[in-house]
Design an enzyme around this catalytic site. Structure first.
Site, PDB file in Angstrom:
ATOM      1  N   GLU A 163     -12.264  -7.072  29.459  1.00 11.07           N
ATOM      2  CA  GLU A 163     -12.378  -7.232  28.015  1.00 11.07           C
ATOM      3  C   GLU A 163     -11.671  -8.479  27.490  1.00 11.07           C
ATOM      4  OE1 GLU A 163     -13.132  -2.565  26.830  1.00 11.07           O
ATOM      5  OE2 GLU A 163     -11.225  -3.480  26.241  1.00 11.07           O
ATOM      6  N   GLU A 359     -16.585   0.924  32.170  1.00  8.65           N
ATOM      7  CA  GLU A 359     -15.818   1.961  31.472  1.00  8.65           C
ATOM      8  C   GLU A 359     -16.747   2.710  30.537  1.00  8.65           C
ATOM      9  OE1 GLU A 359     -12.438   0.770  29.185  1.00  8.65           O
ATOM     10  OE2 GLU A 359     -11.614  -0.510  30.753  1.00  8.65           O
TER      11      GLU A 359
END
Length: 454
Positions: A163, A359
């Site tokens: 991220e 995720e």
């Protein structure tokens, strides 16, 4: 037809969130060690100093993964555990820990998927400017080379950054995450460029120092969209929303998928971003573009929820407001299983790489019931709905590589501390006792059925 025979089922964690042992065996400070000491930054002043204590309990946690039938475990390396100052002489005790974890995973038949960086920058590098330092791409590449030389004989799958949108956006622009800075947009874009170059140089370093064939990707996030109906114009509106900026707000740049993934796969920023921010958005030279767009083996995406859009009267994407009482998780995130079909479809169409959810999961109000079990029926339903949509993407021709549930077990949830529980396995932080939740048993059964039970 559903998930392929080689579909990879696993779960994920991050070093600072689960390891503990924050000041043991020569580990250096990282920015979260320091940020957690700042008053008011973390829920109730909590820290990851101990967390799930996986540093000492990894064999138990690996045994749980094995019992659940997971074929892979995605975890991140603590950069400061391996290189206490971020560069220079490595810490052999830190490397030995990851040697032991990797060996235990392989002994149990579980494939390690290693993420180089999940937000815990060595504090020594922060003092040199952190991700604003133009030397950071080289330093990160040297770290990647060390990791590859040490582990690639046993690890076949690597991810560079987790991220990057959060690294830059939350760490440096809003200040919600470590290191807690609030830079202007020119500095933000400099950080963005450094992260892109760090990613590209790390991909190169991983491959050049590998003991054998490896697969390399990353784990970005970003704003996702799905259509309000199956009308072609609504589908096109959702596709357009995924890859264009809704405004000239810097936050829209940060969270737009194309702001990161277009440079990584195409070697250039979207023209719209150049038009909006050309006064301070760095121009990429041909050499930089080639570094950033190193070939990747898969497209990873962290995915939790999405926004519904439809075609407006002018044909442009128009956000559909959520109705009162729209379902949401304990952390107040909306429940939108549709994203698991539409986002992989749009991303696969654009970037044409095998797709991997790195995720996905939810926070729930979990506790141990009087019968000694954890009945997280909402998470069971969440997984069922989301995985069913993901399977639909496979049936529609998207090349799905696998799925990593977030998270293997409850852990330190950054600024939320221990107030949010995302795990398949419940952790009593006072005793470190692990208890399988109902969702863990559901996930075990889903793995056994390869999703045919959905």
């Amino acid at each position: 037809m559903g998930f392929g025979k080689d579909f990879v089922w696993g779960s994920a964690t991050a070093s600072y969130q689960v390891e503990g042992a924050a000041r043991e065996d020569g580990k250096g400070l990282n920015i979260w060690d320091v940020f957690c000491q700042e008053p008011g930054k973390i829920y109730q002043g909590q820290t990851g100093d101990v967390s799930c204590d996986q540093y000492h309990r990894y064999k138990q946690d690996v045994a749980d993964l094995k019992a659940m039938g997971q074929a892979a475990y995605r975890f991140s390396l603590s950069w400061a555990r391996i290189l206490p100052d971020g560069e220079g002489e490595p810490n052999e005790a830190g490397l030995a820990y990851y040697d032991a974890l990797i060996d235990e995973l392989l002994r149990q038949g579980i494939e390690p998927y290693v993420t180089l960086y999940h937000w815990d920058l060595p504090y020594a590098l922060h003092k040199k400017g952190g991700w604003l330092n133009p030397d950071m791409p080289r330093i990160f590449a040297e770290y990647a080379a060390l990791v590859s030389r040490r582990f690639s004989g046993r690890v076949k799958h690597f991810m560079t950054l987790n991220e990057p949108q959060c690294i830059a956006g939350l760490g440096y622009y809003t200040g919600d995450h470590a290191p807690g800075l609030k830079v202007g947009r020119r500095d933000l874009f400099a950080i963005w460029r450094n992260l892109l170059l760090a990613h590209g140089l790390a991909v190169k370093a991983l491959r050049e120092n590998a003991a054998g064939p490896i697969q390399v990707g990353a784990a970005p996030c970003g704003a996702l969209y799905y259509p309000a109906s199956d009308r072609p114009e609504d589908i096109e509106a959702a596709r357009t929303a995924m890859f264009t900026l809704p405004s000239e707000d810097v936050n829209d740049f940060i969270w737009n998928i194309a702001s990161w993934s277009d440079p990584v796969f195409f070697g250039q920023f979207p023209q719209q971003a150049v038009d909006c921010f050309g006064d301070c958005l760095p121009q990429l030279s041909k050499e930089e573009a080639a570094i950033i767009a190193q070939p990747l083996d898969f497209y990873g995406q962290n995915m939790y929820n999405a926004v519904m859009v439809r075609a407006g009267k002018d044909g442009k994407p128009e956000r559909v407001e959520r109705y009162d009482g729209f379902p949401k998780t304990a952390i107040q995130w909306p429940v939108t299983p549709e994203c698991m079909y539409w986002a992989p479809k749009f991303l696969y169409e654009r970037y044409k790489k095998p797709f991997l959810i790195t995720e996905n999961g939810m926070s729930s109000h979990d506790w141990v019931a009087l019968d000694g079990k954890v009945h997280d029926s909402s998470r069971v339903d969440f997984l069922h709905r989301y995985l069913r949509e993901y399977r639909r993407a496979a049936e529609d021709g998207v090349d799905l590589m696998g799925y990593f549930a977030w998270s293997s077990l409850d852990n330190f949830e950054w600024a939320y501390g221990y107030s949010e529980r995302f795990g398949l396995i419940y952790v009593d932080y006072q005793t470190q006792q692990r208890t399988w939740k109902d969702s863990a048993y559901f996930y075990r059964d889903t793995i056994r059925a390869n999703g045919d039970n959905l």
